[in-house]
Design an enzyme around this catalytic site. Structure first.
Site, PDB file in Angstrom:
ATOM      1  CB  THR A 135      -8.234   9.031 -17.962  1.00  0.00           C
ATOM      2  OG1 THR A 135      -8.331  10.391 -17.623  1.00  0.00           O
ATOM      3  CG2 THR A 135      -6.752   8.626 -18.245  1.00  0.00           C
ATOM      4  CG  ASP A 136      -9.965  14.029 -19.456  1.00  0.00           C
ATOM      5  OD1 ASP A 136      -9.672  13.519 -18.418  1.00  0.00           O
ATOM      6  OD2 ASP A 136     -10.624  14.956 -19.470  1.00  0.00           O
ATOM      7  CD  GLU A 137      -7.208  12.628 -14.418  1.00  0.00           C
ATOM      8  OE1 GLU A 137      -6.186  12.510 -13.863  1.00  0.00           O
ATOM      9  OE2 GLU A 137      -8.392  12.406 -13.831  1.00  0.00           O
ATOM     10  CE1 TYR A 159      -6.158   6.589 -13.457  1.00  0.00           C
ATOM     11  CE2 TYR A 159      -6.426   8.898 -13.861  1.00  0.00           C
ATOM     12  CZ  TYR A 159      -6.758   7.511 -14.139  1.00  0.00           C
ATOM     13  OH  TYR A 159      -7.788   7.258 -14.766  1.00  0.00           O
ATOM     14  CE  LYS A 164      -6.463   4.390 -17.877  1.00  0.00           C
ATOM     15  NZ  LYS A 164      -7.226   2.974 -17.742  1.00  0.00           N
TER      16      LYS A 164
HETATM   17  P1  NAD Z   1     -12.535   2.310 -10.136  1.00  0.00           P
HETATM   18  O1  NAD Z   1     -11.553   2.474  -9.459  1.00  0.00           O
HETATM   19  O2  NAD Z   1     -14.220   2.583  -9.479  1.00  0.00           O
HETATM   20  O3  NAD Z   1     -12.870   0.563 -10.789  1.00  0.00           O
HETATM   21  C1  NAD Z   1     -11.806  -0.293 -10.909  1.00  0.00           C
HETATM   22  C2  NAD Z   1     -12.020  -1.489 -10.711  1.00  0.00           C
HETATM   23  O4  NAD Z   1     -10.688  -2.317 -11.267  1.00  0.00           O
HETATM   24  C3  NAD Z   1     -12.317  -2.028  -9.532  1.00  0.00           C
HETATM   25  O5  NAD Z   1     -13.691  -2.889  -9.574  1.00  0.00           O
HETATM   26  C4  NAD Z   1     -11.215  -2.873  -9.185  1.00  0.00           C
HETATM   27  O6  NAD Z   1     -11.618  -4.054  -8.247  1.00  0.00           O
HETATM   28  C5  NAD Z   1     -10.618  -3.306 -10.381  1.00  0.00           C
HETATM   29  N1  NAD Z   1      -9.315  -3.912 -10.341  1.00  0.00           N
HETATM   30  C6  NAD Z   1      -8.325  -2.815  -9.708  1.00  0.00           C
HETATM   31  N2  NAD Z   1      -7.130  -3.539 -10.068  1.00  0.00           N
HETATM   32  C7  NAD Z   1      -7.457  -4.706 -10.441  1.00  0.00           C
HETATM   33  C8  NAD Z   1      -6.359  -5.759 -11.014  1.00  0.00           C
HETATM   34  N3  NAD Z   1      -5.139  -5.715 -10.689  1.00  0.00           N
HETATM   35  N4  NAD Z   1      -7.080  -6.921 -11.350  1.00  0.00           N
HETATM   36  C9  NAD Z   1      -8.684  -7.023 -11.656  1.00  0.00           C
HETATM   37  N5  NAD Z   1      -9.081  -5.943 -11.374  1.00  0.00           N
HETATM   38  C10 NAD Z   1      -8.562  -4.513 -10.920  1.00  0.00           C
HETATM   39  O7  NAD Z   1     -12.570   2.949 -11.569  1.00  0.00           O
HETATM   40  P2  NAD Z   1     -13.453   3.627 -12.575  1.00  0.00           P
HETATM   41  O8  NAD Z   1     -13.653   5.285 -12.228  1.00  0.00           O
HETATM   42  O9  NAD Z   1     -14.609   2.915 -12.755  1.00  0.00           O
HETATM   43  O10 NAD Z   1     -12.623   3.805 -13.667  1.00  0.00           O
HETATM   44  C11 NAD Z   1     -12.540   2.547 -14.914  1.00  0.00           C
HETATM   45  C12 NAD Z   1     -11.492   2.719 -15.918  1.00  0.00           C
HETATM   46  O11 NAD Z   1     -12.034   4.255 -16.771  1.00  0.00           O
HETATM   47  C13 NAD Z   1     -10.160   2.999 -15.484  1.00  0.00           C
HETATM   48  O12 NAD Z   1      -9.360   2.285 -16.512  1.00  0.00           O
HETATM   49  C14 NAD Z   1      -9.964   4.561 -15.563  1.00  0.00           C
HETATM   50  O13 NAD Z   1      -8.689   5.096 -15.906  1.00  0.00           O
HETATM   51  C15 NAD Z   1     -10.979   4.857 -16.758  1.00  0.00           C
HETATM   52  N6  NAD Z   1     -11.413   6.392 -16.792  1.00  0.00           N
HETATM   53  C16 NAD Z   1     -12.239   6.633 -15.460  1.00  0.00           C
HETATM   54  C17 NAD Z   1     -12.823   8.199 -15.160  1.00  0.00           C
HETATM   55  C18 NAD Z   1     -13.340   8.594 -14.083  1.00  0.00           C
HETATM   56  O14 NAD Z   1     -13.783   9.676 -13.997  1.00  0.00           O
HETATM   57  N7  NAD Z   1     -13.852   7.682 -13.233  1.00  0.00           N
HETATM   58  C19 NAD Z   1     -12.804   8.970 -16.390  1.00  0.00           C
HETATM   59  C20 NAD Z   1     -12.017   8.504 -17.782  1.00  0.00           C
HETATM   60  C21 NAD Z   1     -11.359   6.942 -17.693  1.00  0.00           C
HETATM   61  P1  TYD Z   2     -11.197  13.390  -8.360  1.00  0.00           P
HETATM   62  O1  TYD Z   2     -12.746  13.271  -8.202  1.00  0.00           O
HETATM   63  O2  TYD Z   2     -10.275  12.966  -7.618  1.00  0.00           O
HETATM   64  O3  TYD Z   2     -10.925  13.547  -9.942  1.00  0.00           O
HETATM   65  P2  TYD Z   2      -9.819  13.630 -10.678  1.00  0.00           P
HETATM   66  O4  TYD Z   2      -8.617  14.077  -9.955  1.00  0.00           O
HETATM   67  O5  TYD Z   2      -9.410  12.519 -11.603  1.00  0.00           O
HETATM   68  O6  TYD Z   2      -9.979  14.906 -11.611  1.00  0.00           O
HETATM   69  O7  TYD Z   2     -11.153  14.970  -8.005  1.00  0.00           O
HETATM   70  C1  TYD Z   2     -11.911  15.627  -8.809  1.00  0.00           C
HETATM   71  C2  TYD Z   2     -11.536  17.414  -8.468  1.00  0.00           C
HETATM   72  O8  TYD Z   2     -11.882  17.730  -7.346  1.00  0.00           O
HETATM   73  C3  TYD Z   2      -9.897  17.676  -8.808  1.00  0.00           C
HETATM   74  O9  TYD Z   2      -9.579  18.862  -9.423  1.00  0.00           O
HETATM   75  C4  TYD Z   2      -9.489  17.464  -7.325  1.00  0.00           C
HETATM   76  C5  TYD Z   2     -10.644  17.932  -6.332  1.00  0.00           C
HETATM   77  N1  TYD Z   2     -10.857  17.497  -5.061  1.00  0.00           N
HETATM   78  C6  TYD Z   2     -10.965  18.159  -4.115  1.00  0.00           C
HETATM   79  O10 TYD Z   2     -10.784  19.498  -4.153  1.00  0.00           O
HETATM   80  N2  TYD Z   2     -11.105  17.772  -2.555  1.00  0.00           N
HETATM   81  C7  TYD Z   2     -11.234  16.094  -2.594  1.00  0.00           C
HETATM   82  O11 TYD Z   2     -11.590  15.945  -1.345  1.00  0.00           O
HETATM   83  C8  TYD Z   2     -11.185  15.564  -3.758  1.00  0.00           C
HETATM   84  C9  TYD Z   2     -11.292  14.030  -3.570  1.00  0.00           C
HETATM   85  C10 TYD Z   2     -10.877  16.167  -5.061  1.00  0.00           C
END
Ligand code: NAD
Ligand code: TYD
Length: 378
Positions: free
Chosen positions: A136-138, A184, A188
């Site tokens: 992630t970019d975070e 988080y 990562k």
């Molecule tokens: P998500 O929470 O929707 O899905 C995570 C999946 O991992 C789930 O299916 C869960 O069952 C599985 N999982 C969790 N713990 C596990 C374990 N111990 N063993 C096996 N499986 C396990 O997450 P997402 O939003 O799809 O993100 C996927 C990846 O992309 C993550 O690594 C996250 O850091 C990265 N990412 C997410 C975003 C975003 O905006 N969602 C952006 C950049 C990077």
């Molecule tokens: P989120 O979807 O949790 O992603 P991330 O924290 O990984 O960027 O949140 C996106 C943005 O929205 C973040 O600045 C937090 C804000 N947010 C709210 O204001 N209210 C909410 O209920 C949630 C879940 C997020």
């Protein structure tokens, strides 16, 4: 195309399910194994359309289970790993950091070590192998909002929204220093370091990518966009953290999945690629777009759901701004986003409104209890 045996971890989650679907449909000659523990965030209903395909298999496994994963590597002769499994919600990490360290750090390490042992045992060693870690970019921390009113951005892509602005003249680059703030992002960051260490120490062919916030179908409704679409539909309050001024950079999930496909096949070993569409939004502006879109589709008068906006206590350590520079990926591999943001939001809102059963299944029972507990102080 050569035959490959690929494990995609976290394939039952949001982004993982799009990656699994893309690979299963696009590469019938590959064996795709979706390895997922099925935590609260994993949902096999995300993959109903491909679950019976002959090149797809689901294995329920915890990525922390080193022995089981090492055995799977041998049984299935795995030559590629695309690692998405993680705990992914910042608010949960603030309440329960240990789970994040366990899964994101120790889990990634277990996969790396099992892959190392198996691949090093083969006559060809690491040749033709790939460990691709999705991050992630975070991890880069937070950017200053040094132009709070917004400026003309240095670059636009098709993803950039109409009247697109940047809220600073600074971006996350591949060599930006890691400065994670939340448990988080700290977990990562640590996993990213382990992946790079396995390349530098043992010569494992690794790749890391860091992507901006994703949105689209099948996202668990604890994240901003699906949560708010669902709450608008149900006339429930929209909990906006702080003043709603925080900026996030949004990319449609299928564009991320396409980037992963491209980088898995064509990316250079040991490289890092940033993935993002130059599409910054202040939360409050994005929320107003969602309200407008949902109200229009549901036939409500314009502005009807604005009263649901409820400013609540800010998230602890809430990062001010994320903004990715993805020039390297665009120039070196020719990737670009396919969808303009307004189109992506329209598609996303319609998907959640049309898939109420999917949402209702998730938002009932245990999750409802968890959600009430999580937000009881707000
Ligand atoms: P998500 O929470 O929707 O899905 C995570 C999946 O991992 C789930 O299916 C869960 O069952 C599985 N999982 C969790 N713990 C596990 C374990 N111990 N063993 C096996 N499986 C396990 O997450 P997402 O939003 O799809 O993100 C996927 C990846 O992309 C993550 O690594 C996250 O850091 C990265 N990412 C997410 C975003 C975003 O905006 N969602 C952006 C950049 C990077
Ligand atoms: P989120 O979807 O949790 O992603 P991330 O924290 O990984 O960027 O949140 C996106 C943005 O929205 C973040 O600045 C937090 C804000 N947010 C709210 O204001 N209210 C909410 O209920 C949630 C879940 C997020």
């Amino acid at each position: 195309m050569a035959k490959r045996n690929i494990v995609i971890t976290g394939g039952a989650g949001f982004i993982g399910s799009h990656v699994v679907r893309l690979f299963v449909n696009k590469y019938p000659e590959y064996n795709i194994i979706n390895l997922d523990k099925l935590t609260y965030a994993g949902n096999l209903a995300n993959l109903k359309d491909i679950e019976n395909k002959p090149n797809y298999k689901f294995v329920r496994m915890d990525i922390c289970d080193f022995e089981a994963f090492h055995q799977l590597m041998q049984d299935e002769k795995i030559d590629g790993i695309i690692h998405l499994a993680a705990e992914s919600h910042v608010d949960r990490s603030i309440k329960d950091p240990f789970t994040f360290a366990r899964t994101n750090v120790m889990g990634t390490l277990a996969l790396l070590q099992a892959a190392k042992l198996y691949w090093e045992s083969l006559p060809e060693g690491y040749e033709g192998k790939r460990f691709y870690h999705i991050s992630t970019d975070e991890v880069y921390g937070a950017l200053a909002m040094n132009h709070p009113e917004g400026i003309e951005p240095p670059l636009k892509t098709v993803a950039s929204s109409e009247g697109h602005k940047a809220y600073g003249d600074n971006f996350f680059y591949e060599d930006t220093k890691y400065t994670p703030h939340s448990p988080y992002s700290a977990s990562k960051a640590s996993s990213d370091h382990f992946v790079r260490a396995y390349h530098d120490t043992y010569g494992m062919p690794t790749i890391v990518t860091n992507c901006s916030n994703n949105y689209g179908p099948y996202q668990f409704p604890e994240k901003l966009i699906p949560l708010f679409i669902n709450n608008i539909r149900n006339g429930k309050p929209l909990p906006v953290y702080g003043k709603g001024e925080n900026v996030r950079d949004w990319l449609y999930v299928e564009d991320h999945a396409r980037a992963i496909d491209m980088i898995f096949h064509e990316g250079k070993v040991a490289e890092t690629y940033n993935i993002g569409g130059f599409n910054e939004w202040k939360n409050i502006d994005l929320i107003k777009v969602m309200i407008k879109t949902v109200d229009r589709i549901l036939g409500n008068p314009e502005g009807h759901s604005l009263e649901l906006i409820t400013y609540v206590t800010d998230r602890l350590g809430h990062d001010a701004r994320y903004a990715i520079d993805s020039t390297k990926l665009q120039k070196e591999l020719g990737w670009e986003p396919s969808l303009q943001f307004e189109e992506g939001i329209e598609k996303t809102v319609r998907w959640y409104l049309d898939n109420q059963e999917w949402l209702d299944n998730i938002t009932s029972g245990d999750y409802e209890k968890y959600y009430d507990e999580m937000y009881k102080d707000r």
